[in-house]
Scaffold this motif. Sequence first.
Motif, mmCIF file in Angstrom:
data_model
loop_
_atom_site.group_PDB
_atom_site.id
_atom_site.type_symbol
_atom_site.label_atom_id
_atom_site.label_comp_id
_atom_site.label_asym_id
_atom_site.label_seq_id
_atom_site.Cartn_x
_atom_site.Cartn_y
_atom_site.Cartn_z
ATOM 1 N N VAL A 1 0.581 -1.038 0.231
ATOM 2 C CA VAL A 1 0.053 -0.078 0.022
ATOM 3 C C VAL A 1 0.919 1.274 -0.059
ATOM 4 N N MET A 2 1.870 1.388 0.698
ATOM 5 C CA MET A 2 2.999 2.250 0.781
ATOM 6 C C MET A 2 3.353 2.731 -0.510
ATOM 7 N N GLY B 1 -2.818 2.236 13.579
ATOM 8 C CA GLY B 1 -1.669 3.188 12.973
ATOM 9 C C GLY B 1 -1.372 2.570 11.757
ATOM 10 N N VAL B 2 -1.514 1.175 11.658
ATOM 11 C CA VAL B 2 -1.018 0.490 10.492
ATOM 12 C C VAL B 2 -1.941 0.982 9.226
ATOM 13 N N TYR B 3 -3.162 1.138 9.473
ATOM 14 C CA TYR B 3 -3.925 1.778 8.545
ATOM 15 C C TYR B 3 -3.862 2.889 7.693
ATOM 16 N N VAL B 4 -2.826 3.765 8.379
ATOM 17 C CA VAL B 4 -2.403 5.016 7.885
ATOM 18 C C VAL B 4 -0.833 4.874 7.718
ATOM 19 N N LEU B 5 -0.230 3.746 7.482
ATOM 20 C CA LEU B 5 1.311 3.840 7.255
ATOM 21 C C LEU B 5 1.732 4.560 6.164
ATOM 22 N N PHE B 6 0.660 4.377 5.038
ATOM 23 C CA PHE B 6 0.889 5.112 3.905
ATOM 24 C C PHE B 6 1.060 6.549 4.001
ATOM 25 N N THR B 7 1.221 7.211 5.106
ATOM 26 C CA THR B 7 1.484 8.705 5.077
ATOM 27 C C THR B 7 2.998 8.697 5.445
ATOM 28 N N LEU B 8 3.582 7.906 5.919
ATOM 29 C CA LEU B 8 5.024 7.670 6.122
ATOM 30 C C LEU B 8 5.841 8.496 4.911
#
Length: 504
Positions: free
Chosen positions: A154-155, A316-323
Amino acid sequence: MVIAAQLPPPREEFRPDVADAPARGRVMLWLGPLALALGLGAFGLTGSLLSRDELVTWDMVGRDTDRILATVRNVDAVHGTYYLLMHGWVELFGDSVLSLRLPSLFAAAGAAGVVALLGNRLFGYRAGILAGILFALVPAVSRYGQEARSYALVMLAVALATLLLLRALDRPRGPWRWAAYALALAVTALLHLVALSVVTAHVCLVAAHARRDRFLWWRAGFALAAVAAVVVPFALLGRSQAGRQLYWVPAPDGWGLLSLPGEVFVSVVCAGALIALALAARSERRAPLLLCGTWALLPPALVWAASHGEVSYFRGVYVLFTLPAWALLAGSGLASARRSWKAAASVVVALALLTLPDQRQVRQPFEHNAPVPLDYAAAAEVIERLHRPGDAVVYDRFDSWQLDGGVRYYLPRELTPRDVFLTRTPAEIDDLYAVQCPVPELCLGGERRIWLLTQGTDFPFNAIDPAQAGALRSRYRISTSTQVTGMTVSLLERNDAAGGARQS
């Protein structure tokens, strides 16, 4: 005609600054961060035991395509695309821990390369390569690059979709560029629906450019409409299943939103350092800061707000793509604050040393199952070492998720003792949960020995379903009990067998 000849050519808002650099510089821009993320992720890749979610992946990808499709119509639709991709991968490369985790490792490394390319387009070459390196150093990138779930993919998909949007904005009249962006965004949503919230940042970016091209909204709108046509039926199916799958996720309070960065980065130190560098980000143009700022902040805020209804999605893992957004801002901040390469390198090295304890932590043997560690491999080793032909097994399914799957994974494939109280496997009913015998006494066979695997260290019969415990007590006694991390492995023998009870 004269007037037209005097007009300047249209300016590409996101022209790569590295375009005029030597070929070596263009390659190293993305290859350096990619190689760093690949090396860090490969270190200790198979050291941690499979997590409960990874065991679900293993179970699902072992089913044929029709069974996977039938299952996701009932449960876990949001991961259906990932399961189908992994099914093909496992068909080619097997289901070892290494094989199951390699796609995530490659995705995390690819995301680091794409972050560097994004940074170059948004903030310049120096900021781009620093952003890629900083992204690779985030402990969460290694953590989820070593997990057989969709989050690393996803990221990569979100970063790639954003890069393709920038390319479409360079030449907004090119239909194929918009088609490529729409495809990447649709894949992003099919991998994980929550990640589609990145569209809010993309819309803000389009709005910043729409003043110069009145037809830009139409082009972007057509692309997003195509994505919606693909995603809406999928989203409705996933929404109908959310209550069953996420019932255990609590609604967040205000503190949950403030503490989210530490969970997303898997390191409070790293989160603080990158956020501090992000605050120093600079750009001559407004659009890069707008894109990265909204990408980093809006999706978590939207997920937080949406989590106060019937279902909470706040993990938190659901918005990991903001990294990637935080890494881009931090790369820009570091490039602005430290003009020399040596000074910037010193900051990077300092960050790597400060986050070293967190990097070690994410590679601990039971970290993927934290905070309830279960040593499936040790339990399987006890059974493998002491089993006899004709042995049966009973798994604690009363208050333990995937304990049976974990032990079965680490047992030799040829060692398949009869599962006494199992009547239908999850694969047989297109679900994630097994069906057990409604009348346990009727499911007991003539086995002289039964292995009982339970979570925790309590008296084994107290850890399973009371009806099952009663049926076993009436015919069997505990011969031995061996404790491993988080589990108890007990051997039951029929009451008419010789020998007294022994405890170890």
